[in-house]
Design a protein around this motif. Structure first.
Motif, mmCIF file in Angstrom:
data_model
loop_
_atom_site.group_PDB
_atom_site.id
_atom_site.type_symbol
_atom_site.label_atom_id
_atom_site.label_comp_id
_atom_site.label_asym_id
_atom_site.label_seq_id
_atom_site.Cartn_x
_atom_site.Cartn_y
_atom_site.Cartn_z
ATOM 1 N N LEU A 1 0.730 -1.196 -0.136
ATOM 2 C CA LEU A 1 0.190 -0.092 0.143
ATOM 3 C C LEU A 1 0.968 1.387 -0.058
ATOM 4 C CD1 LEU A 1 -3.229 -0.884 2.424
ATOM 5 C CD2 LEU A 1 -3.080 -1.147 -0.073
ATOM 6 N N THR A 2 2.029 1.162 0.706
ATOM 7 C CA THR A 2 2.853 2.218 0.687
ATOM 8 C C THR A 2 3.455 2.605 -0.923
ATOM 9 O OG1 THR A 2 3.891 1.391 2.790
ATOM 10 C CG2 THR A 2 5.044 3.264 1.559
ATOM 11 N N ILE B 1 1.389 1.846 -3.453
ATOM 12 C CA ILE B 1 0.331 2.392 -4.242
ATOM 13 C C ILE B 1 0.273 4.026 -3.759
ATOM 14 C CG2 ILE B 1 -2.113 2.556 -4.348
ATOM 15 C CD1 ILE B 1 -2.096 -0.500 -3.958
ATOM 16 N N GLN B 2 0.562 4.421 -2.612
ATOM 17 C CA GLN B 2 0.397 5.813 -2.080
ATOM 18 C C GLN B 2 1.551 6.783 -2.782
ATOM 19 O OE1 GLN B 2 0.736 5.112 2.251
ATOM 20 N NE2 GLN B 2 -1.260 5.743 2.206
ATOM 21 N N GLU C 1 -9.337 -1.318 0.636
ATOM 22 C CA GLU C 1 -8.142 -1.233 1.110
ATOM 23 C C GLU C 1 -7.238 -0.033 0.408
ATOM 24 O OE1 GLU C 1 -9.072 -4.442 0.563
ATOM 25 O OE2 GLU C 1 -9.245 -5.196 2.573
ATOM 26 N N ILE C 2 -7.364 -0.314 -1.062
ATOM 27 C CA ILE C 2 -6.316 0.716 -1.769
ATOM 28 C C ILE C 2 -7.221 1.950 -1.310
ATOM 29 C CG2 ILE C 2 -6.050 1.371 -4.138
ATOM 30 C CD1 ILE C 2 -5.792 -1.776 -4.601
ATOM 31 N N CYS D 1 -6.239 3.778 1.909
ATOM 32 C CA CYS D 1 -4.757 4.103 1.826
ATOM 33 C C CYS D 1 -4.735 5.530 1.126
ATOM 34 C CB CYS D 1 -3.748 3.200 1.591
ATOM 35 S SG CYS D 1 -3.268 2.789 -0.248
ATOM 36 N N TYR E 1 -1.273 0.962 -9.614
ATOM 37 C CA TYR E 1 -0.909 -0.403 -9.219
ATOM 38 C C TYR E 1 0.408 -1.014 -9.866
ATOM 39 C CZ TYR E 1 -5.587 0.465 -8.474
ATOM 40 O OH TYR E 1 -6.874 1.080 -7.884
ATOM 41 N N TYR F 1 -1.981 -6.842 2.960
ATOM 42 C CA TYR F 1 -1.606 -5.461 2.724
ATOM 43 C C TYR F 1 -0.722 -5.024 3.640
ATOM 44 C CZ TYR F 1 -5.787 -6.044 0.030
ATOM 45 O OH TYR F 1 -6.672 -6.529 -0.892
#
Ligand SMILES: *Cc1c(COP(=O)(O)O)cnc(C)c1O
Length: 359
Positions: free
Chosen positions: A22-23, A25-26, A57-58, A61, A224, A356
């Motif tokens: 997730l980091t 993705i951020q 989840e995405i 975040c 992604y 995640y």
């Protein structure tokens, strides 16, 4: 969240673990956001369950780093997102206002991007006063209003209440393609004189010039970790547990159809994933998995739930083999699969443990 993924040890798991960073993705969202001017809002496209990785989840975040507009394809996807994420954000529905969607659109505060005069009529009739956007056809001929339909809609007073007017580029992943400039021109012509915020660019369009950015951009695939955003940080890791290993003699075959035959004694590992998990059947004999730095080719046909892999190059029986990670990216596997990262990601399916955190 980070702890969960880093602690999850593939050697302890019975089914494959799809780790979603997730980091990363951020950071991908922040990198794409920096490519357009501060006046341009960067949204996030989380259709098809966040390209198969988990929309809830995405979105959560991304909300934390400042995303305030999300795009889904279908109203139902928007409804699920509204229920799983709290906060102040907009959800746009690319398929517009379909028959039967009215209830979902109101109760979950979705913004349909109307594609036709029929959808506009439906929206006015059933949800007059509820926000909407307009989707224009600038040459892709997939979804959206043609110029005459747009004029007809704009002749209604309530058309001015549109909160977004958007279109989509057919060839943005090819910067030199003539369609880009053509669609940009059409978009300008069609939106000339309107004061409604405008949006044209998905990931590919963001990577073209500023002229494509307008008020809001709509990246999906770049978040992604895939092409055309070549500078993206990779997002997924996939470790698949080994169920069984065996040595086979020269001349013996492996798998359905007995198509693959050993030309020398081999050690073969059978792993717990197959085409039902989005590892396409056409990848049999064409792709590899990895154990640390060692490449281990797939041998024989891919089954629904199992894949056989030649691990003769290893000096141990591995507890798992890796499909995506440092040695192989999603786009890397898309090549032998004759497809694109988008299809690989959205095919991954529901059987993986999704974890995640930071990869
Ligand atoms: C899927 C989609 C996007 C996101 O595209 P990416 O190439 O994944 O960035 C944006 N806009 C529309 C209309 C889409 O269908």
């Amino acid at each position: 969240m980070m702890r969960e993924a880093t602690m999850r040890d593939p050697r302890q798991e019975a089914s494959a673990i799809l780790k979603v960073d997730l980091t990363a993705i951020q950071q991908n969202w922040q990198s794409l956001d920096r490519l357009s001017s501060p006046d341009t809002e960067t949204a996030a496209v989380v259709k098809a369950d966040g390209y198969g990785l988990g929309a809830a989840e995405i979105a959560r975040c991304l909300y934390r780093v400042g995303t305030r507009s999300f795009f889904v394809a279908q109203a139902r996807e928007g409804a699920v997102l509204r229920d799983t994420l709290s906060g102040d954000f907009r959800i746009f529905v690319l398929n517009g206002h379909m028959r039967g969607d009215t209830e979902l659109i109101t109760t979950h505060q979705l913004i349909p991007l109307l594609n036709s005069t029929d959808q506009f009529a439906r929206h006015r009739q059933e949800l007059s006063g509820h926000p909407f956007g307009l989707q224009l056809n600038t040459g892709m001929n997939r979804l959206g209003l043609d110029p005459e339909e747009l004029s007809e809609i704009l002749s209604h007073e309530d058309a001015n209440r549109a909160v977004l007017v958007m279109s989509h580029l057919a060839c943005a992943d090819e910067p030199g393609h003539a369609m880009n400039a053509y669609q940009l021109k059409r978009f300008h012509e069609m939106t000339h004189g309107l004061t409604i915020p405008r949006s044209l660019a998905a990931t590919g369009g963001i990577l073209l010039e500023d002229a494509y950015h307008f008020s809001l951009t709509r990246p999906g695939i770049g978040l992604y970790g895939c092409l055309p955003f070549s500078e993206a940080r990779p997002v997924v890791t996939l470790d698949i547990p080994v169920i069984q290993t065996r040595t086979i003699a020269t001349g013996e075959s492996v798998g359905y159809g007995a198509q693959w035959k050993a030309s020398r004694p081999c050690r073969v590992a059978t792993i717990s994933a197959g085409y039902a998990d989005g590892i396409f059947r056409r990848l049999g004999d064409r792709a590899s998995l990895w154990y640390e730095q060692q490449e281990c080719p797939i041998v024989g046909r891919i089954s629904m739930d199992l894949i056989t892999v030649d691990i003769s190059s290893l000096n141990c029986d591995p507890p798992y083999l890796q499909l995506f990670g440092e040695q192989q990216s999603v786009d890397g596997l898309a090549v032998p699969a004759d497809t694109i990262g988008y299809e690989i990601l959205t095919s991954l399916g529901g059987r993986y443990n999704r974890a995640y955190g930071t990869a």
